[in-house]
Design an enzyme around this catalytic site. Sequence first.
Site, PDB file in Angstrom:
ATOM      1  CG  PHE A  88       9.441  23.625  -1.356  1.00 44.77           C
ATOM      2  CD1 PHE A  88       9.222  23.424  -2.710  1.00 44.77           C
ATOM      3  CD2 PHE A  88       8.348  23.585  -0.505  1.00 44.77           C
ATOM      4  CE1 PHE A  88       7.936  23.192  -3.210  1.00 44.77           C
ATOM      5  CE2 PHE A  88       7.061  23.358  -0.993  1.00 44.77           C
ATOM      6  CZ  PHE A  88       6.858  23.152  -2.349  1.00 44.77           C
ATOM      7  CE  LYS A  98       5.341  20.245   4.523  1.00 47.37           C
ATOM      8  NZ  LYS A  98       5.992  21.346   3.805  1.00 47.37           N
ATOM      9  CG  ASP A 148       9.078  28.449   4.765  1.00 48.24           C
ATOM     10  OD1 ASP A 148       8.418  27.807   5.613  1.00 48.24           O
ATOM     11  OD2 ASP A 148       8.981  28.259   3.535  1.00 48.24           O
TER      12      ASP A 148
END
Length: 395
Positions: A138, A252, A223
Amino acid sequence: MGNQEIMDLAATCLMPTYARFPVALVRGQGMRVWDADGRQYLDFLAGIAVCNLGHCHPHVVEAIREQAGTLLHVSNLYHIEPQVRLARLLTEVTFADRVFFCNSGAEANEGAIKLARKVQKDRGEPERTEIVSATMSFHGRTLATLTATGQDKVKVGFDPLPPGFTYVPYDDVEALEEAVGPRTAAVLLEPIQGEGGVRVPSEGYLRRARELCDVRGALLILDEVQTGVGRTGTFLACEHDGVKPDICTLAKGLGGGVPIGAVLATEAVARSFGPGTHASTFGGNPLVCAAALATVRTILQEGILEHTQRMGTYLLERLTELARGRPCISAVRGRGLLIGIELAGDRKAKDVVTAMMDRGFLVGSAGEQVVRLAPPLIVEPEEIDALLSALEEVV
Ligand SMILES: *Cc1c(COP(=O)(O)O)cnc(C)c1O
């Protein structure tokens, strides 16, 4: 307004993009959040690995208050002190020499993809345009990042998608060896797949990916939007593997709750982002950088990484114990405080999440059958024990 009132209003005016749970959270403190009807929850999801210091950590709140009364926004036309300080700190504690700030994980990955292609052009290898990513990955919801995402469900209805993306099964060195070639700009991987079900690759996978990229002339992009900023017990998850990427993305957990993203890179690579090549109006503005600076400093200076390792080990042990003799749990895995509980048969993670919520615990899912735990890194053993008692009832 109460929960119902807020929900009713939402139904009249918000785009229906989210399948939300029927509560509105209105206040938070540390591990706890409260809904609009005054009900309390212990938060084991932290806004999906965002509030790594818990809700409203005093250092973060103070930094935001102070900066809000001083300067909120100027523009990247000018130098910004909190941005420079944050970049400097990130370069001191990671592989990176330079940082570009943006506003989200998707935007950070978008920047990383652009940078990788530009580096290859600047090296005189313009045919290297392809990004190799993994199935079940993702990387975000913009057109390029949803294309890089190795899950069809995020792509349906949005074609035509940008060209130049190929996929390999995750944790499969041979597949990577076959896929990386003279057209590859970069390999893009999560050190642990988060949304894909908290999948931890085999020992050595990332190292092999690094070696392969070096031999074949491709860049390695990691990532770390979900795994970064202490989540797995080291500042970056790739430190566990002793791997240094060329480019790494954060978002995040970086801002302690405010929206910020970052592209980290080595000197050799960062050079390709010269003046005018990439930009973001809000990227790295004074407010978010002050919040992120307070967040990162607190994580590094107050023993949070060691605490995360201890609590992660304890949580994983307790869950492994729980899973023993319970055929409805097929696996428990993770690193630090990013943990997945895979359910067996046709048990749905969503049902466990709802049942836990009824008992006053917020947990998440990652795919249909994996319950995801990503509590604030400040979680204490008593709170883990409370979670385990509730989970024992539910499964
Ligand atoms: C959440 C996530 C993203 C997307 O971040 P946004 O801030 O929602 O754009 C990208 N990559 C990974 C690994 C993520 O977990």
